[in-house]
Structures are given as C-alpha cells and as structure tokens.
Scaffold this active site. Structure first.
Site, short mmCIF file in Angstrom:
data_model
loop_
_atom_site.label_atom_id
_atom_site.label_comp_id
_atom_site.label_asym_id
_atom_site.label_seq_id
_atom_site.Cartn_x
_atom_site.Cartn_y
_atom_site.Cartn_z
N HIS A 64 -7.87 -4.28 -7.29
CA HIS A 64 -7.58 -3.50 -6.08
C HIS A 64 -8.84 -3.37 -5.23
O HIS A 64 -9.60 -2.40 -5.38
CB HIS A 64 -7.07 -2.11 -6.50
CG HIS A 64 -6.35 -1.37 -5.41
ND1 HIS A 64 -5.10 -1.74 -4.95
CD2 HIS A 64 -6.70 -0.29 -4.68
CE1 HIS A 64 -4.72 -0.90 -4.01
NE2 HIS A 64 -5.67 -0.01 -3.82
N ARG B 215 0.81 -1.22 0.00
CA ARG B 215 0.00 0.00 0.00
C ARG B 215 0.84 1.27 0.00
O ARG B 215 0.68 2.11 -0.88
CB ARG B 215 -0.94 0.02 1.21
CG ARG B 215 -1.96 1.16 1.12
CD ARG B 215 -2.79 1.29 2.37
NE ARG B 215 -3.63 0.12 2.60
CZ ARG B 215 -4.46 0.01 3.63
NH1 ARG B 215 -4.53 1.00 4.51
NH2 ARG B 215 -5.18 -1.07 3.80
N TYR C 162 -17.42 12.63 -14.07
CA TYR C 162 -17.36 13.80 -14.93
C TYR C 162 -16.05 13.89 -15.72
O TYR C 162 -16.00 14.58 -16.74
CB TYR C 162 -17.50 15.09 -14.11
CG TYR C 162 -18.78 15.16 -13.32
CD1 TYR C 162 -20.01 15.15 -13.98
CD2 TYR C 162 -18.77 15.24 -11.93
CE1 TYR C 162 -21.20 15.22 -13.26
CE2 TYR C 162 -19.95 15.30 -11.21
CZ TYR C 162 -21.16 15.29 -11.87
OH TYR C 162 -22.33 15.35 -11.17
#
Length: 747
Positions: free
Chosen positions: A82, A36, A127
């Site tokens: 993931h 991570r 968007y």
C-alpha cells in the site's frame, strides 16, 4: 545569427488538452472509487483494511500469539502493498481495533487506541501493539485454500489477495463509510445473528420477500447500543432502495431523582454532550438543570449524570429538550453503495446485497472444494505409486542401486508417472518398513472417502447450499451475540419553548449612546445613575419582563429583537449590540422597547413623519433586522414610544425651533410599516426637525429634558400645546426651547 533547427515532435503523442484532462480525471476518480474509498461486497473491506489484515496474518499475529508492535504491520503494509501515507494507514488499523467504532473488531489492540470521547486520541504506532481478533479468522481462515485470486503488488515483486474469503457478510456486520469522487458510501453496522438468519432464508428460498428478511434484520445494530426511534416504514425504505435516513437516540435511566445516560448514539462523544449541556446551563437556556457530570469508568463505559435543581422538575421533558438540542439524538444517513462482483459500484437494497454476497460465498466454497479435490487426487496418485514400490521393494532397490538414471527405468518397469517416480525416489530409508504399506492403504481409504464426498458436494447444488448454511450457522453460534441497539418507534423530540425555560421576572433593558446593552432585575433601578464606559452615556431604557422580546430601533428605521433574559447583566458594562446584530454601516441605535406582541408603539423620524404599529410587527429573527420605518434621506429615526391602553392618551412632539404639539393618539393612523403620516408640521425652510416624541396618559406627567435640566408638565397643562395633527404647535417657555428628550412619569 544562426537559425535554430525546427522542433522534432516525431514519436510524441499529441492530443487535445480537453481529452487529456478528461481521461486523467476519470482515471483518478476510478482509482479513488475502486482502490480507496468504497468497500467490496465480498469481504466488506477497503484495500487498505484488506492489506492490513493480510499482512498481520502473514506475520503470525493471530489471537493465540503475542501482540506485535503496530509499527511492524504498518511498515510492511506501506512497504509491500500500500504505497500511501503511514498515518492514514495506521488510522485505518486503529479504527478496526476500536470496539466503539466496529461492531466486530478485526484488530485486538494493546495500548492507547483512542476512546469514545475522542476516537483520534490514539498513541503513535511506535507505542502501540496489535494482533488479530478471533473474528478476523472468518475472513482469513480459507485464504490458502485456492479460494481467491492473487494479483501482483504495486511494484510487481510480490502477490497479494484480490479479496479475502469471508465466511460471513462482513460488509453489513461492520459497515463502512467513504467519500469517493462523485459518490459516497454510508453502511451502518448490523448484528451477525440477524444477518446470518436472513442469508439462510435466502439460501432456502431465493424468492423470500424483503418483509420476511426484515423479521430477522430489524435494523442497524451499533456497538454503542442506544436505540433507533425511526418508524419501521423509514427503515423498510432504506432496505428497499439502499438509501435513506434514520434517527438514533441515547438511552437513560432515572436514579434518585437524577438522569443517568447509559448509552450514546453511534460515534457521539460523551465529552461533547457535556459541553453542549453545560453551554445551555451557562446561557441560562436550561435553568431547571443544576449540573452535569461524567461518572463513566471501566465497568460503566457510559454514565453521564444530569442533576436537576429540584424534585419538581419534569425529567422526561428535560430529556426531550436535550434530545432536540444536543447530539443525544442524531440523524444517520444510509447509502448502501458497494463494489459488486462485477467490479462496478452500485447502490443495493438489503435483498440484492445478500443475494450478491451469497453468490460470492457459494463461489468461494466451490473453489475451496475444488482445490481440496485436486489435492486429494494428487495425493491418491502418489500413494498409488508408493504402493507399487512397496509391493516390489526388492526390485525397486535393485534398480536404484544399479542404474545411473533410475527414474526412467522405474517409470518403464512399473508403468508409473514421473510424479510417482519422484515420490518413490524421495522416500527415506526408514519409511521402507513393512508397516508403511498398511499406513498407505489406510490413507488411501480415507482419501477415497473424502474424494467421494467432495464429488457429491460439487455435483449437487442442494448439498453445496447446505454446506454454506452449516458454516454460516457455525459462525453465528461462535461469534454471534445479542442485539445491542433497541428499535423503538418514538415521536421526534421537541425543544422546550425558550420562554418556558425561564421564570418570569421584571426587568429593565438599558441602552447606551454607543449601543451597549444590559438588563437589570426589577423596575426600581435608575438607568441614569449606573456607571458607563468612558465616553459613553445613558440613551434609553425599557421596562418589561425577562421573557419578552426587547425591540431595538436603529437610525435607519430597522428594528431588531433579542429575548430579554439573554442580555448581559447590568452589574457590568454589558456588551455591544453590534456583536449580536448586524446593522447597516454607519447606523446608530435610537431606542428600545419591550412588551407583548399586541402592544402598540409610535415610530417616527425627525422629518416629522410616523405611525402607530404593533410591537409584534417589529419582531425579527434576522441579525440584519427588519425594515419598518422608512426614513427620508438625510433624516434619522427618533426614540420610539409605547402607547398605553388609555383613550385619553396624547402624543407629544417637539421641534428644533422650540415648539411642542400635543394631539390624541387616535388621530395618528396605524400601519405595519412605511414612512407614516405627518405628525409635526416641520417647516420646509432651514434645518427645522422634529426632536422627540412621547405618549402620555391622564395619570402621568410629561418630563422635558434640555441638557442636564428637566421640566415637568402636568397632563392638564398640556392643553396650551394641543392642536391638530401635522400643525406646528405652540412655543415652549424661554430656556426650554432646545429639547433633547421627552419622557413620562407617574403623576
């Protein structure tokens, strides 16, 4: 009542709680470190970044393709590889698309991907659109060429690359930050050309010392430019040990008498700089600056203009002050903590890091060449079988037409392998033309030459290193650019002294009974005539300069200081001292003084004790103040009094029994702190206390206040009350024996 059967723990693992929790925490910490928070030296990416880039390549989101919705990539990443939150995953994608965050962005974003003023102001992934940059090809172009290991995804249904076959040391080029369990990493970005040149030096001579590498890698290179001002010794220590700090500073130009900031330090917000400067202007800590405005636009991403009040202002001094007091100059921590080729995290110096990456690159190139060699050999083997077929075409056709199982017959008749036989059987009829034989022989010659070249490369370390060098040089030529961050050794910036920032003016500090304070310009104001909040009234005033420290004394004997010009204007009601200071619970303020540090004053308690002290001894930077006057239990401090520079100065002290004692100031000892010496001989019987003190010179009159009334006594008339220090004094006239306050006025 039936008895319950005993519990059966057969087949259940049993272990001490300490062992279980220790193992669980260690497993978690290793997961955070390796999967991570820390980047791998090979491709310089964390797992989430690697998966985003890989998924986008699988979706065909290359630079030449159209932008695709970011939501498509994020959905595939969290669904296939993931299993974490979509917001964190999308934020990782946004970071790789921000040209002010990444020196060489991996993602080409379309839409709102944040700004340098607010990097987290990006739009939602429904968007925005994204595709890979050309630079990302340096990480992905060799992916399908046998260069990396493939591992199962989280549910074992698919495979993903363990690392990406980076052609450049991306770990240094884009840097990384991360916080794991018990460790962290802070790697600043660097310049591609410089890092590649250092790699080439190490390829040519593995014993190249660090000082030679630093002729190329001069220091970090930020996407936002600015300049690094740390000494070279500090940067060398970072590259030697992998740890350290350096300072970066904004760059500016002078245009038409104004300061124009053109580049900001890495990850510094222009809007925050404006807020910091504006706050200083509002707080009158920057009186030589009139205004600050932002003129940044598309052509000038950073253009912050600081307008001075006049052309006489020293602009260099102003900038040095701002460097010291705002984020225009910042300290950056460096911790080159990376997961190495052995899968373990460790802190590396520059040379160790580049050597380790070159091992990875040479291994990657070797695997790529071996993979290609196997492909060439396989193809040559098939071509050999096809050539046999063309030379015996009629026989091959006859066997295929007449035999039920032509493959074993072909293998036996022409002594070919099963792979070759399959290739012959898979050949289309239209490829049986005479010209195909010429094509096969031509392809054989080309592949044989390639095989020979690959064998030579794999058999020679020198040739392999030269190939790695040539590829590094090609990458630097195509993607490299000039250094953006200048390295200029400069002295640390020093803030302008607060007193120098303000023009010296006379001021009157006014304190109310409830502890509200304000400052009025000049000495002409009558503090008793101004308005106060309901239930509040005038307590004390002190006249001095706005650049001097105002000293406040509370009832417990603690003193506090505030610079006079920082106090609120007397045009309003002021503000409570408790908002800026932290007096003991229940304490009230007794008075205020203002003057130079070497001036003297008298501090006293109503128990009749006090001493003379320098004002400088009363100064304190602590909000909780400084314990100076030791006040006996059940007593309180009195309003302090300044001691003028006059040998004939007298101390006047009154008691609650209506008596007043006058004696020379020089009779009262000077102390830095404590209970002091006896000033007035307060009776031990009853509730007699000392009510007020004042210091008068031969050019002044004493003013005695009793309620709303006041009585003026001339200096010469004080002889009736003169006595030795610690005596009980003489009785005041009838009607003036309840003294509330003593003051002085010019004669």
């Amino acid at each position: 009542m039936p008895t319950q059967p005993p519990l059966n723990f057969e087949g259940v693992e049993r272990q001490p709680l300490r062992t279980f929790t220790e193992k669980a925490y260690l497993d978690y910490s290793m997961y955070v470190i390796l999967d991570r928070a820390l980047p791998h030296i090979g491709d310089g990416l964390k797992p989430v970044q690697r998966r985003i880039v890989y998924v986008m390549s699988e979706q065909g989101s290359w630079q030449a393709a159209k932008h695709k919705k970011a939501a498509r990539a994020i959905g595939d990443v969290i669904g296939k590889y993931h299993p974490h939150g979509d917001s964190a995953c999308y934020e990782a994608m946004v970071l790789m698309a921000q040209p002010f965050s990444y020196r060489y962005p991996l993602v080409d974003g379309q839409g709102n991907f944040g700004s340098s003023d607010d990097p987290k102001s990006f739009a939602a992934y429904r968007y925005t659109e994204a595709r890979l940059t050309r630079y990302s090809e340096l990480l992905l172009s060799e992916l399908g060429q046998g260069t990396v290991e493939w591992v199962p995804n989280f549910d074992g249904t698919m495979e993903e690359p363990r690392l990406l076959p980076a052609r450049v040391p991306n770990i240094l080029l884009n840097g990384a930050t991360g916080i794991a369990v018990g460790m962290a990493t802070d790697i600043p970005p660097h310049n591609l050309r410089e890092v590649v040149n250092a790699c080439i030096k190490l390829l040519e001579d593995p014993d190249t010392p660090l000082r030679e590498l630093m002729k190329d890698v001069k220091g970090p290179d930020f996407p936002t430019g600015a300049e690094i001002i740390s000494p070279k010794a500090d940067i060398k220590q970072i590259y030697e040990t992998g740890n350290g700090t350096f300072r970066a500073r904004a760059t500016y130009e002078l245009e038409d008498g104004e300061i124009v900031i053109t580049e900001l330090p890495y990850q510094v917000s222009g809007s925050k700089i404006q807020e910091q400067v504006a706050a200083q202007i509002t707080a009158k800590k920057l009186p030589m600056v009139e205004n600050i405005r932002d003129e940044s636009d598309h052509e000038h991403p950073t253009r912050i203009v600081i307008v001075p009040k006049s052309n006489r202002v020293d602009l260099v001094q102003v900038m040095n002050h701002l460097f010291a007091t705002t984020d225009l100059e910042r300290t950056y921590r460096v911790n080159l903590n990376i997961i190495g080729l052995d899968g373990k995290p460790r802190v590396m110096g520059l040379k160790d890091l580049l050597e380790e990456w070159l091992k990875y690159r040479i291994d990657t190139v070797t695997r790529r060449l071996q993979w290609r060699l196997e492909k060439v050999k396989s193809r040559l083997h098939i071509l050999e079988g096809l050539l046999v077929a063309f030379l015996n075409l009629d026989e091959v056709i006859r066997i295929i037409r007449r035999e039920d199982e032509p493959k074993p017959v072909l293998m036996k008749r022409f002594k070919i392998t099963e792979i070759q036989a399959d290739a012959i059987l898979d050949t289309r009829l239209r490829h049986l033309a005479k010209l195909e034989e010429m094509k096969i022989r031509g392809e054989q010659d080309e592949l044989a030459a390639e095989q020979d070249r690959l064998d030579k490369l794999l058999g020679s370390k020198a040739k392999l290193k030269k190939l790695v060098r040539d590829e590094l040089e090609a990458a630097a030529k195509e993607f490299g650019d000039d250094r953006r961050t200048k390295i200029v050794e400069r002295a640390a910036a020093v803030a302008i002294d607060e007193t120098e920032l303000v023009s010296t003016e006379p001021t009157t500090v006014i304190l109310s009974e409830r502890g509200w304070v304000r400052a009025a310009k000049g000495h002409e104001i009558d503090p008793t005539s101004i308005s106060y909040k309901t239930g509040d009234a005038f307590l004390a005033a002190a006249r001095g300069k706005n650049t001097q420290q105002a000293v406040f004394l509370d009832s417990t004997g603690r003193t506090y200081t505030l610079i006079a010009h920082s106090l609120p204007s007397a045009r309003g009601n002021g503000e409570p001292l408790s908002g800026r200071l932290d007096p003991p619970e229940g304490a009230t303020f007794s008075g205020v003084l203002i003057g130079e540090a070497e001036e003297k004053c008298v501090l006293a308690s109503d128990a009749g004790y006090g001493f003379v002290v320098n004002l400088g001894e009363l100064h304190s930077r602590n909000k909780a103040g400084k314990a100076v006057l030791k006040v006996p239990e059940g007593s309180k401090s009195l309003a302090p009094a300044l001691v003028p520079a006059d040998e004939k100065a007298l101390i006047c002290a009154t008691s609650s029994e209506g008596k007043m004692l006058v004696f020379p100031v020089k009779d009262l000892p000077e102390l830095p702190k404590g209970k002091g010496n006896k000033i007035f001989g307060v009776s031990g019987k009853g509730d007699e206390t000392m009510t007020a003190i004042a210091v008068i010179t031969s050019a002044q009159n004493l003013v005695v206040y009793s309620g709303e009334r006041k009585m003026t006594i001339k200096y010469a008339d004080l002889k009736e009350y003169k006595g030795e220090r610690a005596q009980r004094g003489a009785v005041l006239p009838r009607g003036w024996r309840k003294v509330d306050k003593l003051d002085v006025e010019p004669a």
